[in-house]
Design a protein around this motif. Sequence first.
Motif, PDB file in Angstrom:
ATOM      1  N   VAL A 237     -25.624  19.757  -4.721  1.00  0.00           N
ATOM      2  CA  VAL A 237     -24.460  18.910  -5.010  1.00  0.00           C
ATOM      3  C   VAL A 237     -23.382  19.099  -3.939  1.00  0.00           C
ATOM      4  N   ARG A 238     -23.138  20.347  -3.566  1.00  0.00           N
ATOM      5  CA  ARG A 238     -22.089  20.587  -2.560  1.00  0.00           C
ATOM      6  C   ARG A 238     -22.472  19.986  -1.209  1.00  0.00           C
ATOM      7  N   ILE A 239     -23.756  20.083  -0.858  1.00  0.00           N
ATOM      8  CA  ILE A 239     -24.230  19.466   0.390  1.00  0.00           C
ATOM      9  C   ILE A 239     -23.978  17.954   0.344  1.00  0.00           C
ATOM     10  N   SER A 240     -24.277  17.348  -0.808  1.00  0.00           N
ATOM     11  CA  SER A 240     -24.097  15.896  -0.955  1.00  0.00           C
ATOM     12  C   SER A 240     -22.627  15.518  -0.870  1.00  0.00           C
ATOM     13  N   ALA A 241     -21.769  16.360  -1.434  1.00  0.00           N
ATOM     14  CA  ALA A 241     -20.325  16.110  -1.354  1.00  0.00           C
ATOM     15  C   ALA A 241     -19.872  16.187   0.106  1.00  0.00           C
ATOM     16  N   MET A 242     -20.452  17.122   0.859  1.00  0.00           N
ATOM     17  CA  MET A 242     -20.100  17.258   2.282  1.00  0.00           C
ATOM     18  C   MET A 242     -20.528  16.021   3.066  1.00  0.00           C
ATOM     19  N   GLY A 243     -21.677  15.440   2.686  1.00  0.00           N
ATOM     20  CA  GLY A 243     -22.104  14.180   3.305  1.00  0.00           C
ATOM     21  C   GLY A 243     -21.038  13.109   3.098  1.00  0.00           C
ATOM     22  N   GLN A 244     -20.502  13.053   1.874  1.00  0.00           N
ATOM     23  CA  GLN A 244     -19.459  12.057   1.566  1.00  0.00           C
ATOM     24  C   GLN A 244     -18.193  12.326   2.387  1.00  0.00           C
ATOM     25  N   VAL A 245     -17.835  13.601   2.518  1.00  0.00           N
ATOM     26  CA  VAL A 245     -16.633  13.959   3.288  1.00  0.00           C
ATOM     27  C   VAL A 245     -16.792  13.523   4.748  1.00  0.00           C
ATOM     28  N   GLU A 246     -17.948  13.833   5.331  1.00  0.00           N
ATOM     29  CA  GLU A 246     -18.144  13.511   6.758  1.00  0.00           C
ATOM     30  C   GLU A 246     -18.153  12.005   6.987  1.00  0.00           C
ATOM     31  N   ILE A 247     -18.734  11.242   6.044  1.00  0.00           N
ATOM     32  CA  ILE A 247     -18.752   9.782   6.253  1.00  0.00           C
ATOM     33  C   ILE A 247     -17.340   9.209   6.060  1.00  0.00           C
ATOM     34  N   MET A 248     -16.547   9.835   5.196  1.00  0.00           N
ATOM     35  CA  MET A 248     -15.158   9.355   5.047  1.00  0.00           C
ATOM     36  C   MET A 248     -14.421   9.448   6.384  1.00  0.00           C
ATOM     37  N   LYS A 249     -14.699  10.535   7.115  1.00  0.00           N
ATOM     38  CA  LYS A 249     -14.041  10.686   8.418  1.00  0.00           C
ATOM     39  C   LYS A 249     -14.648   9.736   9.457  1.00  0.00           C
ATOM     40  N   ALA A 250     -15.939   9.487   9.349  1.00  0.00           N
ATOM     41  CA  ALA A 250     -16.647   8.771  10.415  1.00  0.00           C
ATOM     42  C   ALA A 250     -16.650   7.250  10.243  1.00  0.00           C
ATOM     43  N   MET A 251     -16.463   6.768   9.031  1.00  0.00           N
ATOM     44  CA  MET A 251     -16.633   5.341   8.730  1.00  0.00           C
ATOM     45  C   MET A 251     -15.738   4.437   9.576  1.00  0.00           C
ATOM     46  N   ARG A 252     -16.337   3.385  10.145  1.00  0.00           N
ATOM     47  CA  ARG A 252     -15.593   2.374  10.893  1.00  0.00           C
ATOM     48  C   ARG A 252     -16.149   1.006  10.512  1.00  0.00           C
ATOM     49  N   PRO A 253     -15.303  -0.054  10.590  1.00  0.00           N
ATOM     50  CA  PRO A 253     -15.762  -1.390  10.157  1.00  0.00           C
ATOM     51  C   PRO A 253     -16.974  -1.917  10.938  1.00  0.00           C
ATOM     52  N   HIS A 254     -17.189  -1.435  12.174  1.00  0.00           N
ATOM     53  CA  HIS A 254     -18.310  -1.971  12.971  1.00  0.00           C
ATOM     54  C   HIS A 254     -19.643  -1.332  12.567  1.00  0.00           C
ATOM     55  N   MET A 255     -19.585  -0.298  11.736  1.00  0.00           N
ATOM     56  CA  MET A 255     -20.829   0.416  11.395  1.00  0.00           C
ATOM     57  C   MET A 255     -21.732  -0.409  10.497  1.00  0.00           C
ATOM     58  N   SER A 256     -23.020  -0.079  10.545  1.00  0.00           N
ATOM     59  CA  SER A 256     -23.997  -0.716   9.654  1.00  0.00           C
ATOM     60  C   SER A 256     -24.254   0.193   8.454  1.00  0.00           C
ATOM     61  N   GLU A 257     -24.814  -0.386   7.406  1.00  0.00           N
ATOM     62  CA  GLU A 257     -25.190   0.413   6.230  1.00  0.00           C
ATOM     63  C   GLU A 257     -26.210   1.487   6.614  1.00  0.00           C
ATOM     64  N   THR A 258     -27.122   1.135   7.505  1.00  0.00           N
ATOM     65  CA  THR A 258     -28.145   2.090   7.944  1.00  0.00           C
ATOM     66  C   THR A 258     -27.521   3.308   8.615  1.00  0.00           C
ATOM     67  N   GLU A 259     -26.520   3.049   9.474  1.00  0.00           N
ATOM     68  CA  GLU A 259     -25.879   4.159  10.182  1.00  0.00           C
ATOM     69  C   GLU A 259     -25.154   5.076   9.198  1.00  0.00           C
ATOM     70  N   VAL A 260     -24.496   4.470   8.211  1.00  0.00           N
ATOM     71  CA  VAL A 260     -23.802   5.259   7.196  1.00  0.00           C
ATOM     72  C   VAL A 260     -24.804   6.159   6.465  1.00  0.00           C
ATOM     73  N   GLN A 261     -25.919   5.577   6.087  1.00  0.00           N
ATOM     74  CA  GLN A 261     -26.989   6.341   5.426  1.00  0.00           C
ATOM     75  C   GLN A 261     -27.430   7.506   6.312  1.00  0.00           C
ATOM     76  N   GLY A 262     -27.585   7.224   7.598  1.00  0.00           N
ATOM     77  CA  GLY A 262     -28.043   8.249   8.531  1.00  0.00           C
ATOM     78  C   GLY A 262     -27.087   9.428   8.623  1.00  0.00           C
ATOM     79  N   ILE A 263     -25.792   9.140   8.566  1.00  0.00           N
ATOM     80  CA  ILE A 263     -24.805  10.229   8.661  1.00  0.00           C
ATOM     81  C   ILE A 263     -24.903  11.151   7.438  1.00  0.00           C
TER      82      ILE A 263
END
Length: 487
Positions: A237-263
Motif C-alpha cells: 500500500v505504501r509503495i502504491s501511495a508513493m506511485g501516486q505522490v510521484e505522479i502528482m509531481k510529474a503530471m503535465r497536460p501533454h502526457m498520455s495515459e500510458t505514460e502516467v501508468q508507466g510512472i
Amino acid sequence: MKKATTLFGILFFVSIFMSAQGKDTPTDYLSKEFHKERRQELRKKLPKNSVAVFFANPVRNRANDVDFVYHQDPNFYYLTGYKEPHAVLLVFSEDQKDKTGTYDELFYVQKKNAMAEMWTGYRLGAEGAKKELGFEHVFNGEEFVNLSVDFSKFDKIIFTDFKDDIRDNKRDNADLYSLVEQFKQKISYKTTTSKIPASDKNIKVASNIDTRSIRMLMATLRQVKTKDELELLTKAVRISAMGQVEIMKAMRPHMSETEVQGIHEFVYKKYGAEYEGYPSIVGGGNNGCILHYVENSKTKLGNDLVLMDLGAEYRGYTADVTRTIPANGKFSKEQKAIYDIVYDAQEAGIAQYVIGEKISTPGQTARKIVNEGLVKLGIIKSVDEKHMYWAHGTTHHIGLDVHDPGASPTFLENMVLTMEPGIYIPEGSPCDKKWWGIAVRIEDDILVTKNGPVNLSAEAPRKSEEIEKMMKQTSIFKTFTLPNLDK
Ligand SMILES: [Mn+2]
C-alpha cells in the motif's frame, strides 16, 4: 558436434545456471512456518472425517508460444507458499495411516527437469518443497495417479469446482489437466451437481462431494491478516501511495495515459514490487467514467481530471489505491465541487472502520453524503432520485487478491479494506453540460485496529488543496528526457 556432447554441454550449463539460482532473491516472502500454521488453522475448521483439496492455478496462454506471467491461486499460495503451476494439495481433518506411514497432508508438485528449467526457470521439486516450504509428505505430480486413498470413506471431500480453461499438455501426464482428471476418477466426480438436469437420474454423483464450503472456510481464515501479512500488505500500500505522490509531481497536460501508468509502475518496481495486483486504470476525463478502464490509450490529458486506480503487488499482497487529480495541477470550479463531495463522503466513511461496526455502514454513510451533494449542485433533484452517477460499492477486503474474500458482516481487528466512494458524470448525462466528463474516485486502504481506523495509504494526499500543493513540487521525471525517435 555429436548429440551426446551437445546434451552434456547443455546439462553442464544448466547445472552451473541452477547452482547460481536463489542466491539473490527477496528474503521477505512469507515464511514456511506461516503457511504451515495456516494449514493447521484450516484443519481445525474442517468438518470431521473430511479432506480439502486445492489445485494450483492453470497456466494461461497469451498467444502462440507465449503464456501470461504465471500467478498462483491465492488460496493455494496462502496454504503452501508454492509459486509454480501443476500442483495439488490435500489437507486431511485427521491423521491418515497407510503402509507409507501417518500423514495429515499430501503435496504433489512439479518434478525437477533440467531441460524445462533452462527454458522457464528454477523448480523446487519434491525435495525443494520439503526443504524450502517445510512439507513432510511431498511427491512428484506423476505419482498422484498412484495415490491409494479411498475417498469414499470421507464424509466430505471439499474443493473448488473445476475451471473449464485448463489446457491439456498431451505430452505430460502430471500437468494440471491430468491431475484434475485423475482426481475426478478417484472421487467418482461426474460434473457439478448444479449442472445436472433434474431429469437425468442416470448420472450418479458421489454424495460426499462439497464444492460450496471452501469459499467460506478460506474467507474465514483470510479475512483477518496476521502480523506477517500486515507487514507485506502495508508495504504494498505504501509503495502504491508513493506511485501516486510521484505522479502528482510529474503530471503535465501533454502526457498520455500510458505514460502516467508507466510512472506508477516504475515506482513500484523501484521499490521491489514484482507486479501490479490488477491491470492499472488511468482514465483522463470521460474515460474515468468507465469503472475498469484499462486501455489507457488517450494520448493527451489536457485540462481533464485523471482518475488513477492502481495497486502494487508486493510478495503476493496487493494494494488498491485511487487518486483523481487535475492534469494541469489546478482543479476547475466544477471539478473541485465534485471532488470535495467525494472527499467528504470518504472521510465520513473511513471514521466508521471500527471493530464491531457493520461493514455495510460506511458505504451507506458515503452514499448519503454523495446524494446530498449532488442535490446541492442541482445534478439530481432529490436525495431519493435513482441515478447512475455512482454504481459501485465502497468496501472490499484486500490481501492476496485485490478483492480478498471476507466472511464476517462486521469489522474485525486486523482486517484491511478499501474505502472508495466516487461520482462519475459521463458525457450526455441528464444534467448541466458543465459537469460532463468529470469522474472522481478516491480510494484508500484502511486497517481496522483496537485504536480505530488506520489509513495505510495516507502518504498520498487526498484533500484537493493538498493535491494541488503536491503537484507544485519538482519531479524527478522533469529531467528524465529521451531522444525523439520521430525525427
Ligand atoms: Mn477497489
